[in-house]
Design a protein around this motif. Structure first.
Motif, PDB file in Angstrom:
ATOM      1  N   GLY A  99     -59.564   8.552 -40.374  1.00 42.15           N
ATOM      2  CA  GLY A  99     -58.395   7.701 -40.220  1.00 42.15           C
ATOM      3  C   GLY A  99     -58.072   6.929 -41.478  1.00 42.15           C
ATOM      4  O   GLY A  99     -56.912   6.885 -41.927  1.00 42.15           O
ATOM      5  N   ARG A 100     -59.073   6.321 -42.090  1.00 40.33           N
ATOM      6  CA  ARG A 100     -58.845   5.554 -43.327  1.00 40.33           C
ATOM      7  C   ARG A 100     -58.365   6.466 -44.447  1.00 40.33           C
ATOM      8  O   ARG A 100     -57.457   6.092 -45.210  1.00 40.33           O
ATOM      9  CB  ARG A 100     -60.133   4.832 -43.724  1.00 40.33           C
ATOM     10  CG  ARG A 100     -60.077   4.166 -45.084  1.00 40.33           C
ATOM     11  CD  ARG A 100     -61.306   3.319 -45.339  1.00 40.33           C
ATOM     12  NE  ARG A 100     -61.693   3.327 -46.741  1.00 40.33           N
ATOM     13  CZ  ARG A 100     -61.081   2.650 -47.709  1.00 40.33           C
ATOM     14  NH1 ARG A 100     -60.033   1.895 -47.420  1.00 40.33           N
ATOM     15  NH2 ARG A 100     -61.519   2.718 -48.947  1.00 40.33           N
ATOM     16  N   ALA A 101     -58.947   7.654 -44.551  1.00 44.85           N
ATOM     17  CA  ALA A 101     -58.531   8.580 -45.605  1.00 44.85           C
ATOM     18  C   ALA A 101     -57.063   8.950 -45.458  1.00 44.85           C
ATOM     19  O   ALA A 101     -56.329   9.055 -46.458  1.00 44.85           O
ATOM     20  CB  ALA A 101     -59.401   9.839 -45.571  1.00 44.85           C
ATOM     21  N   HIS A 102     -56.612   9.123 -44.212  1.00 44.28           N
ATOM     22  CA  HIS A 102     -55.199   9.470 -44.012  1.00 44.28           C
ATOM     23  C   HIS A 102     -54.299   8.301 -44.397  1.00 44.28           C
ATOM     24  O   HIS A 102     -53.235   8.500 -45.000  1.00 44.28           O
ATOM     25  CB  HIS A 102     -54.943   9.874 -42.564  1.00 44.28           C
ATOM     26  CG  HIS A 102     -53.515  10.254 -42.318  1.00 44.28           C
ATOM     27  ND1 HIS A 102     -52.976  11.430 -42.784  1.00 44.28           N
ATOM     28  CD2 HIS A 102     -52.492   9.589 -41.706  1.00 44.28           C
ATOM     29  CE1 HIS A 102     -51.699  11.493 -42.448  1.00 44.28           C
ATOM     30  NE2 HIS A 102     -51.381  10.379 -41.800  1.00 44.28           N
ATOM     31  N   VAL A 103     -54.700   7.092 -44.047  1.00 44.10           N
ATOM     32  CA  VAL A 103     -53.917   5.912 -44.433  1.00 44.10           C
ATOM     33  C   VAL A 103     -53.760   5.849 -45.945  1.00 44.10           C
ATOM     34  O   VAL A 103     -52.651   5.668 -46.472  1.00 44.10           O
ATOM     35  CB  VAL A 103     -54.580   4.622 -43.900  1.00 44.10           C
ATOM     36  CG1 VAL A 103     -53.946   3.387 -44.533  1.00 44.10           C
ATOM     37  CG2 VAL A 103     -54.463   4.539 -42.384  1.00 44.10           C
ATOM     38  N   LEU A 104     -54.845   6.015 -46.672  1.00 48.76           N
ATOM     39  CA  LEU A 104     -54.792   5.917 -48.129  1.00 48.76           C
ATOM     40  C   LEU A 104     -53.969   7.052 -48.737  1.00 48.76           C
ATOM     41  O   LEU A 104     -53.207   6.828 -49.692  1.00 48.76           O
ATOM     42  CB  LEU A 104     -56.209   5.916 -48.704  1.00 48.76           C
ATOM     43  CG  LEU A 104     -57.072   4.694 -48.345  1.00 48.76           C
ATOM     44  CD1 LEU A 104     -58.475   4.847 -48.914  1.00 48.76           C
ATOM     45  CD2 LEU A 104     -56.418   3.405 -48.836  1.00 48.76           C
TER      46      LEU A 104
ATOM     47  N   ASP B  33     -44.554   9.522 -40.315  1.00 45.51           N
ATOM     48  CA  ASP B  33     -46.007   9.672 -40.344  1.00 45.51           C
ATOM     49  C   ASP B  33     -46.637   8.548 -39.523  1.00 45.51           C
ATOM     50  O   ASP B  33     -46.034   7.487 -39.327  1.00 45.51           O
ATOM     51  CB  ASP B  33     -46.521   9.612 -41.794  1.00 45.51           C
ATOM     52  CG  ASP B  33     -47.839  10.327 -41.983  1.00 45.51           C
ATOM     53  OD1 ASP B  33     -48.630  10.392 -41.014  1.00 45.51           O
ATOM     54  OD2 ASP B  33     -48.090  10.834 -43.087  1.00 45.51           O
ATOM     55  N   GLY B  34     -47.842   8.791 -39.061  1.00 44.88           N
ATOM     56  CA  GLY B  34     -48.530   7.784 -38.277  1.00 44.88           C
ATOM     57  C   GLY B  34     -49.985   8.136 -38.087  1.00 44.88           C
ATOM     58  O   GLY B  34     -50.479   9.161 -38.569  1.00 44.88           O
ATOM     59  N   LEU B  35     -50.690   7.272 -37.372  1.00 47.84           N
ATOM     60  CA  LEU B  35     -52.106   7.460 -37.104  1.00 47.84           C
ATOM     61  C   LEU B  35     -52.402   7.008 -35.682  1.00 47.84           C
ATOM     62  O   LEU B  35     -52.037   5.897 -35.295  1.00 47.84           O
ATOM     63  CB  LEU B  35     -52.942   6.630 -38.092  1.00 47.84           C
ATOM     64  CG  LEU B  35     -54.450   6.558 -37.816  1.00 47.84           C
ATOM     65  CD1 LEU B  35     -55.105   7.911 -38.082  1.00 47.84           C
ATOM     66  CD2 LEU B  35     -55.101   5.473 -38.675  1.00 47.84           C
ATOM     67  N   LEU B  36     -53.042   7.870 -34.927  1.00 49.43           N
ATOM     68  CA  LEU B  36     -53.558   7.508 -33.606  1.00 49.43           C
ATOM     69  C   LEU B  36     -55.070   7.687 -33.676  1.00 49.43           C
ATOM     70  O   LEU B  36     -55.575   8.811 -33.661  1.00 49.43           O
ATOM     71  CB  LEU B  36     -52.966   8.389 -32.510  1.00 49.43           C
ATOM     72  CG  LEU B  36     -53.389   8.003 -31.081  1.00 49.43           C
ATOM     73  CD1 LEU B  36     -52.637   6.753 -30.640  1.00 49.43           C
ATOM     74  CD2 LEU B  36     -53.120   9.136 -30.106  1.00 49.43           C
ATOM     75  N   GLN B  37     -55.780   6.574 -33.783  1.00 47.71           N
ATOM     76  CA  GLN B  37     -57.233   6.588 -33.919  1.00 47.71           C
ATOM     77  C   GLN B  37     -57.876   6.455 -32.547  1.00 47.71           C
ATOM     78  O   GLN B  37     -57.641   5.482 -31.829  1.00 47.71           O
ATOM     79  CB  GLN B  37     -57.681   5.428 -34.811  1.00 47.71           C
ATOM     80  CG  GLN B  37     -59.175   5.221 -34.894  1.00 47.71           C
ATOM     81  CD  GLN B  37     -59.870   6.333 -35.649  1.00 47.71           C
ATOM     82  OE1 GLN B  37     -59.615   6.532 -36.827  1.00 47.71           O
ATOM     83  NE2 GLN B  37     -60.748   7.063 -34.970  1.00 47.71           N
ATOM     84  N   LEU B  38     -58.675   7.420 -32.151  1.00 45.72           N
ATOM     85  CA  LEU B  38     -59.406   7.326 -30.887  1.00 45.72           C
ATOM     86  C   LEU B  38     -60.578   6.377 -31.068  1.00 45.72           C
ATOM     87  O   LEU B  38     -61.276   6.407 -32.087  1.00 45.72           O
ATOM     88  CB  LEU B  38     -59.896   8.703 -30.449  1.00 45.72           C
ATOM     89  CG  LEU B  38     -58.831   9.790 -30.246  1.00 45.72           C
ATOM     90  CD1 LEU B  38     -59.465  11.035 -29.641  1.00 45.72           C
ATOM     91  CD2 LEU B  38     -57.698   9.296 -29.371  1.00 45.72           C
ATOM     92  N   ILE B  39     -60.806   5.517 -30.062  1.00 47.55           N
ATOM     93  CA  ILE B  39     -61.877   4.533 -30.143  1.00 47.55           C
ATOM     94  C   ILE B  39     -62.649   4.485 -28.829  1.00 47.55           C
ATOM     95  O   ILE B  39     -62.141   4.868 -27.771  1.00 47.55           O
ATOM     96  CB  ILE B  39     -61.342   3.124 -30.499  1.00 47.55           C
ATOM     97  CG1 ILE B  39     -60.288   2.660 -29.490  1.00 47.55           C
ATOM     98  CG2 ILE B  39     -60.768   3.094 -31.889  1.00 47.55           C
ATOM     99  CD1 ILE B  39     -59.712   1.288 -29.801  1.00 47.55           C
TER     100      ILE B  39
END
Length: 355
Positions: free
Chosen positions: A179-184, A317-323
């Protein structure tokens, strides 16, 4: 319990959802200065110049036994069960629901409050960027979700401006490695310059002062963190060191059982989950729970488990992080257009859940 007068302070995610549900059985007075709902999780869209989604409170509360007082609560008389408003009015209550939420925390940084734009001033920020005689640099302070979304949205909407994201620690450091890698990667694609481990020590009209030297910027945006509204502590409700009111497993103040505290104003600890973080994801379920409880719903302790955390990274673009249920990260993250669509669906669902 039928026919109580319930006063709800705050028309955010928690307060509005509580008022709408409690009004099925009781007379409710909603105290909030605004006449339209503020979608706080969409303020980055406002800053980027996209249409605002601010439905009228009257529309959201239609058919409910709710009276809206467009005012601010300035003092609580907990002994007399009264709320004093800035309009000069005093409201008596049987039960109080404190849902005043949070506000931008400046952390005592010199010049920040005077020279930086917080997320609450997203419309002013939009006008400042649109109306500038010539573009320059925008420094967004804060590597959390609000800072990331603002930086991505501003870089995409105003490509003539140089956007810098300045963080005291890692940007998105709580996400999984994927997730962090995609954000950066996305921030780099959008042309955002990322300054990590760069604490801001001051803000001036010329930009930001940091522990690693000055950052020249025509505009500084402050998205470092939030703090609870101070009224609960000022009134004498028992509070945690961070200023949030301590509550029991029914979200009642541990010092004043006739007061429910919900949303960002409450310090809520759920067995197996931990102390809940501030945010829409926790505020809305609290409001729904208290509203149903006051309306005669099941007398069960409040329960909550996390599932996902999402970000929008511009329009495409976006991010859906499973937690995990305790808010720890799973390795899986949905990214790109699929992540952006998932975030849009969740935001739409939030609006529909308020009633």
């Amino acid at each position: 319990m039928t026919g109580q007068h319930i006063v709800v302070l705050g028309a955010g995610y928690a307060g509005l959802s509580a008022a709408a549900r409690a009004a099925r059985r009781h007379r409710v007075t909603l105290v909030a200065p605004e006449t339209h709902f503020l979608h706080r999780i969409r303020q980055h869209e406002t800053a980027a110049g996209h249409p605002e989604h601010r439905p009228a409170l009257a529309h959201l509360l239609r058919g409910r036994q709710v009276t809206h007082r467009p005012a601010r609560a300035t003092e609580l008389d907990l002994t007399g069960r009264k709320v004093l408003l800035d309009s000069g009015e005093t409201l008596a209550y049987d039960t109080l629901v404190h849902a005043l939420g949070s506000r931008t925390a400046w952390h005592g940084v010199p010049g920040a409050a005077e020279h930086a734009y917080p997320a609450e001033r997203a419309a002013e920020l939009r006008d400042r960027l649109r109306g500038a005689a010539r573009p320059g640099t925008v420094a967004v302070v804060g590597g959390g979700a609000t800072g990331i979304e603002l930086a991505a949205e501003l870089a995409e909407a105003y490509p003539q401006w140089q956007v810098r994201l300045v963080a005291a620690g890692q940007v998105g450091g709580w996400f999984s490695a994927n997730g962090r890698a995609h954000v950066l990667r996305t921030l780099e694609r959008l042309g955002v310059r990322v300054d990590e481990h760069t604490p801001v020590t001051g803000v001036t009209p010329a930009g930001a002062q940091t522990g690693r030297g000055p950052i020249e910027a025509e505009v500084v945006v402050w998205a470092a963190s939030m703090e609870p509204a101070p009224l609960a502590a000022e009134a004498g409700l028992a509070c945690a060191p961070d200023g949030r009111a301590l509550v029991d497993d029914h979200l009642r103040s541990v010092s004043h059982s006739e007061v429910h505290v919900i949303g960002d104003a409450a310090s809520v600890t759920v067995p197996g989950t931990g102390t809940l973080r501030m945010g829409c994801a926790t505020a809305l379920p609290m409001g729904q729970y208290v509203g149903k409880l006051l309306a005669g719903g099941p007398d069960k302790p409040f329960a909550y488990r996390y599932a996902v955390q999402c970000l929008s990274l511009g329009r495409r673009d976006g991010l859906l992080q499973l937690i995990h249920g305790d808010d720890s990260m799973r390795p899986t993250a949905l990214t790109g257009a699929a992540g952006r669509l998932a975030k849009a669906v969740i935001v739409t669902g939030v609006g529909a859940s308020l009633r």
